[in-house]
Write an enzyme that holds these catalytic residues in place. Sequence first.
Site, PDB file in Angstrom:
ATOM      1  CG  HIS A  61      -1.924   1.075   1.262  1.00 52.14           C
ATOM      2  ND1 HIS A  61      -3.036   1.068   0.449  1.00 52.14           N
ATOM      3  CD2 HIS A  61      -2.003   2.215   1.999  1.00 52.14           C
ATOM      4  CE1 HIS A  61      -3.765   2.149   0.691  1.00 52.14           C
ATOM      5  NE2 HIS A  61      -3.161   2.868   1.622  1.00 52.14           N
ATOM      6  NE  ARG A  87      -9.683  14.261   4.503  1.00 53.66           N
ATOM      7  CZ  ARG A  87     -10.961  13.979   4.235  1.00 53.66           C
ATOM      8  NH1 ARG A  87     -11.298  12.773   3.824  1.00 53.66           N
ATOM      9  NH2 ARG A  87     -11.906  14.885   4.390  1.00 53.66           N
ATOM     10  CD  GLU A 237      -5.719   5.837   8.183  1.00 53.91           C
ATOM     11  OE1 GLU A 237      -6.392   5.939   7.137  1.00 53.91           O
ATOM     12  OE2 GLU A 237      -4.556   6.269   8.302  1.00 53.91           O
ATOM     13  CG  HIS A 271      -5.171   1.903   7.605  1.00 55.09           C
ATOM     14  ND1 HIS A 271      -3.816   2.127   7.783  1.00 55.09           N
ATOM     15  CD2 HIS A 271      -5.554   2.736   6.599  1.00 55.09           C
ATOM     16  CE1 HIS A 271      -3.409   3.055   6.928  1.00 55.09           C
ATOM     17  NE2 HIS A 271      -4.437   3.450   6.200  1.00 55.09           N
ATOM     18  CG  ASP A 322      -0.805   4.754   4.179  1.00 53.90           C
ATOM     19  OD1 ASP A 322      -1.214   5.274   3.125  1.00 53.90           O
ATOM     20  OD2 ASP A 322      -1.481   4.742   5.222  1.00 53.90           O
TER      21      ASP A 322
HETATM   22 ZN   LIG Z   1      -3.784   4.735   2.281  1.00 58.80          ZN
END
Ligand SMILES: [Zn+2]
Length: 435
Positions: A61, A87, A237, A271, A322
């Site tokens: 990932h 984010r 997550e 996750h 990730d």
């Molecule tokens: Zn991700």
Amino acid sequence: MKYLAPAYIYTSEGLQANKRMAVSDDGIIDSITDLESQSMEPSEVETLPGVALLPGFVNVHSHVFQRALRGHTHRPLSQKDTFWTWRNAMYDEAQRLTPETLYTLALQTYREMLAAGYTSVGEFHYVHHQPGGQPYAEPNAMSEAILEAGRAAGIRVVLLMTAYAQAGFQQPPEEGQLRFCDASVEAYLARVEALRSKGVPIGVAPHSVRAVSENWFRFIADYSRTHHLPLHVHADEQIGEIEQCKTAFGCTPIELLERFGALSSQTTIIHATHASEVELGLLAKYKSAVCVCPTTEGDLGDGIAPYAALLDANIPLCIGSDSNTRLDPIEELRWAEYSARMRYQRRRVLVAHEMASPGPLLLDYGTRLGASALGLHTGVIAPGMSADFIGVSVNHPAMAGWNSNDFLDVLFFGASSEVITQTWVQGSKVYENRQ
Ligand SMILES: [Zn+2]
């Protein structure tokens, strides 16, 4: 045919000395034989003194562009920073990308992965269109940039084509998400088909239960079943996601995935940090896998996956880098075991049986089970498998004192990827540290 004679080869029987490996011209392991069994001219064999060959690590990932954020999101982004404030910084970065900058960033990052010992990567790719959402003249321009970077670096890329449609449960996409979104599930699948018809290794990836509606999920799950493609999806997550899911649907994200027909042995949950007992029971029932991303989960303050419960339920585990905040599979796997120890306040959590040490199971998570999650014929050094492997310097100071019983424990708990001196993908050496 090419012949390699390293000091050791790690096979399913453990660390073997005095072996020679034959690799076919198309990059498949042909045989592993005793050095003495047939005499060969020294010029025909590449000897690798002081090197142990291990299967290459599989990075299940990755969001390759997030490499640009490394180290830059630890200053205050708001008064109280969380996954959600991080984010926003990530969306700003995503807005700036062009096919050209994505190519450059991906090339550099994939080279970094190879140097760290990853030979395959599952690229969970969601920045598809122009800012604002208008498709490029070539609708897969961003995907092609990633694939081209993978080819130039020499890493094996499985493109996990991400479907994205909404901001949250039944909410239209936000400005920053428009370029992730396709106009319809048919338009998304048309782009997937176009890449598959060129022979690109593909998985489908509905982003999350937040970002994709029931209708899309059902279409995509059907498509993955029909074409035997891996299906990857983020779930559990963040507690926030679970609460929103319960409000909208009266169940948790993995329960919702079952309802949508999206769980199977081809499914990998990314996750599962806050997965409940019921959810883990579903994953076991459908033989779905879980990909943990310990360095990113630590960076973002996500939480610690229920490792012992995952192991008890026999759920296959694999790893991903990730956000690419660190690229080191050895560190990633060490973090899995160390964070599990902190969660359960005992030592040796990730072990195959009560009297085992963690090294062999960590290697399995990082290689064989990762390959299986991406549908790849690699992850083990054995005849018939792709010749993807790494060379570990057994004389590196970090490895000092190892013996044949604890080689992998010394590697995972005493070293980092600096002990990796060479990386091979499909029978070609694509990285070498000559220091
Ligand atoms: Zn991700």
